[in-house]
Enzyme design. Structure first.
Site, PDB file in Angstrom:
ATOM      1  N   HIS A 250      -4.890  59.650 -83.743  1.00 44.50           N
ATOM      2  CA  HIS A 250      -4.407  59.479 -85.127  1.00 44.50           C
ATOM      3  C   HIS A 250      -5.439  58.700 -85.949  1.00 44.50           C
ATOM      4  O   HIS A 250      -5.737  59.049 -87.089  1.00 44.50           O
ATOM      5  CB  HIS A 250      -3.101  58.657 -85.161  1.00 44.50           C
ATOM      6  CG  HIS A 250      -1.909  59.307 -84.527  1.00 44.50           C
ATOM      7  ND1 HIS A 250      -1.140  58.681 -83.579  1.00 44.50           N
ATOM      8  CD2 HIS A 250      -1.341  60.515 -84.733  1.00 44.50           C
ATOM      9  CE1 HIS A 250      -0.138  59.479 -83.228  1.00 44.50           C
ATOM     10  NE2 HIS A 250      -0.241  60.605 -83.903  1.00 44.50           N
TER      11      HIS A 250
ATOM     12  N   SER B 237       1.201  60.638 -78.384  1.00 43.00           N
ATOM     13  CA  SER B 237       2.007  59.421 -78.251  1.00 43.00           C
ATOM     14  C   SER B 237       2.890  59.513 -77.012  1.00 43.00           C
ATOM     15  O   SER B 237       3.093  58.539 -76.297  1.00 43.00           O
ATOM     16  CB  SER B 237       2.883  59.223 -79.496  1.00 43.00           C
ATOM     17  OG  SER B 237       2.074  59.072 -80.634  1.00 43.00           O
TER      18      SER B 237
ATOM     19  N   LYS C 119      15.645  61.237 -83.523  1.00 42.20           N
ATOM     20  CA  LYS C 119      14.875  60.858 -82.331  1.00 42.20           C
ATOM     21  C   LYS C 119      15.220  59.426 -81.935  1.00 42.20           C
ATOM     22  O   LYS C 119      15.652  58.638 -82.761  1.00 42.20           O
ATOM     23  CB  LYS C 119      13.385  60.934 -82.631  1.00 42.20           C
ATOM     24  CG  LYS C 119      12.789  62.319 -82.475  1.00 42.20           C
ATOM     25  CD  LYS C 119      11.265  62.228 -82.510  1.00 42.20           C
ATOM     26  CE  LYS C 119      10.604  63.585 -82.422  1.00 42.20           C
ATOM     27  NZ  LYS C 119       9.148  63.463 -82.580  1.00 42.20           N
TER      28      LYS C 119
ATOM     29  N   ARG D 294      -4.783  69.361 -82.485  1.00 45.75           N
ATOM     30  CA  ARG D 294      -5.517  69.035 -81.261  1.00 45.75           C
ATOM     31  C   ARG D 294      -5.910  70.288 -80.510  1.00 45.75           C
ATOM     32  O   ARG D 294      -6.978  70.357 -79.915  1.00 45.75           O
ATOM     33  CB  ARG D 294      -4.631  68.178 -80.330  1.00 45.75           C
ATOM     34  CG  ARG D 294      -4.430  66.788 -80.821  1.00 45.75           C
ATOM     35  CD  ARG D 294      -3.306  66.134 -80.091  1.00 45.75           C
ATOM     36  NE  ARG D 294      -2.063  66.836 -80.347  1.00 45.75           N
ATOM     37  CZ  ARG D 294      -0.855  66.405 -80.033  1.00 45.75           C
ATOM     38  NH1 ARG D 294      -0.733  65.266 -79.407  1.00 45.75           N
ATOM     39  NH2 ARG D 294       0.214  67.091 -80.323  1.00 45.75           N
TER      40      ARG D 294
HETATM   41  O1  PNS Z   1       4.321  63.013 -85.590  1.00 43.71           O
HETATM   42  P1  PNS Z   1       5.293  64.139 -85.744  1.00 43.71           P
HETATM   43  O2  PNS Z   1       6.613  63.801 -85.074  1.00 43.71           O
HETATM   44  O3  PNS Z   1       4.750  65.469 -85.307  1.00 43.71           O
HETATM   45  O4  PNS Z   1       5.578  64.263 -87.336  1.00 43.71           O
HETATM   46  C1  PNS Z   1       6.432  65.258 -87.833  1.00 43.71           C
HETATM   47  C2  PNS Z   1       6.749  65.002 -89.316  1.00 43.71           C
HETATM   48  C3  PNS Z   1       7.348  63.640 -89.517  1.00 43.71           C
HETATM   49  C4  PNS Z   1       5.483  65.132 -90.133  1.00 43.71           C
HETATM   50  C5  PNS Z   1       7.758  66.118 -89.733  1.00 43.71           C
HETATM   51  O5  PNS Z   1       8.834  66.127 -88.845  1.00 43.71           O
HETATM   52  C6  PNS Z   1       8.275  65.927 -91.143  1.00 43.71           C
HETATM   53  O6  PNS Z   1       7.579  66.165 -92.098  1.00 43.71           O
HETATM   54  N1  PNS Z   1       9.542  65.462 -91.259  1.00 43.71           N
HETATM   55  C7  PNS Z   1      10.161  65.161 -92.521  1.00 43.71           C
HETATM   56  C8  PNS Z   1      11.371  66.039 -92.790  1.00 43.71           C
HETATM   57  C9  PNS Z   1      10.914  67.327 -93.417  1.00 43.71           C
HETATM   58  O7  PNS Z   1      10.355  67.383 -94.484  1.00 43.71           O
HETATM   59  N2  PNS Z   1      11.194  68.424 -92.671  1.00 43.71           N
HETATM   60  C10 PNS Z   1      10.800  69.761 -93.078  1.00 43.71           C
HETATM   61  C11 PNS Z   1       9.387  70.071 -92.608  1.00 43.71           C
HETATM   62  S1  PNS Z   1       9.089  71.761 -92.884  1.00 43.71           S
END
Ligand code: PNS
Length: 174
Positions: A17, A128, A41, A90
């Protein structure tokens, strides 16, 4: 002002990150690194702990702002005046999910672009989830996460915390 967003769970931030943050910060006047407050989560670290670790690891990058959000990412982006969401890729395995999210975000808010950056190859195997698993079973995560993170992981596991599940129930590290 050119504003970028780098969203994620960051449970916890890894050197993968950090590599993306250091490179993305050069593309924007302000880069918000923003922690998603995901009620679905069961994270190992609280949002505040995750923000503190990110702030510590990015203290040397003056245009990085650490923040948190809940709800839709595109709404948060609109509120911050950000037109670009940064995502790290990645491997090919990341692509399908990220592609779906990028398309959906575009549908929800056509004014916001998703920009993908390839993670540096030396961190392409990092996540993570795997960091928590290695640390939980006593493996060394030095060089894979910022210094303060390794210390906090040790502390969590010394307190008997099990990632992903209530204490004593196995844990799934996600
Ligand atoms: O580190 P992660 O868990 O892969 O991050 C995922 C994240 C937080 C970027 C994604 O889940 C997100 O944008 N969540 C916010 C809710 C949202 O907008 N959902 C619709 C995405 S299409």
């Amino acid at each position: 002002m050119k504003v970028g967003l780098y969203p994620g769970s960051f449970d916890p931030i890894t050197n993968g990150h950090l590599d993306i943050i250091e490179r993305a910060a050069q593309l924007f006047e302000v880069l918000y690194v923003t922690v998603f407050r995901n009620t679905l989560k069961a994270p190992l670290f609280t949002v505040e702990e995750r923000m503190a670790m990110i702030a510590e690891a990015t203290a040397h990058i003056p245009n990085v702002m650490v923040d948190q959000f809940d709800g839709l990412l595109v709404n948060y982006a609109r509120g911050k005046g950000a037109r670009v969401i940064i995502k790290g890729l990645r491997a090919v395995s990341d692509f399908e999910y990220e592609f779906q999210m990028a398309q959906m975000n575009k549908k929800l808010e056509p004014g916001v672009e998703t920009l993908f950056m390839m993670t540096s190859s030396k961190y392409s195997y990092l996540s993570s989830r795997i960091i928590k698993e290695i640390s939980f079973f006593g493996g060394c995560v030095d060089g894979l996460v910022p210094g303060g993170v390794a210390r906090r992981l040790n502390q969590k596991f010394r307190e008997g915390k099990i990632p992903g599940k209530p204490a004593g129930d196995g844990g799934d590290f996600s």
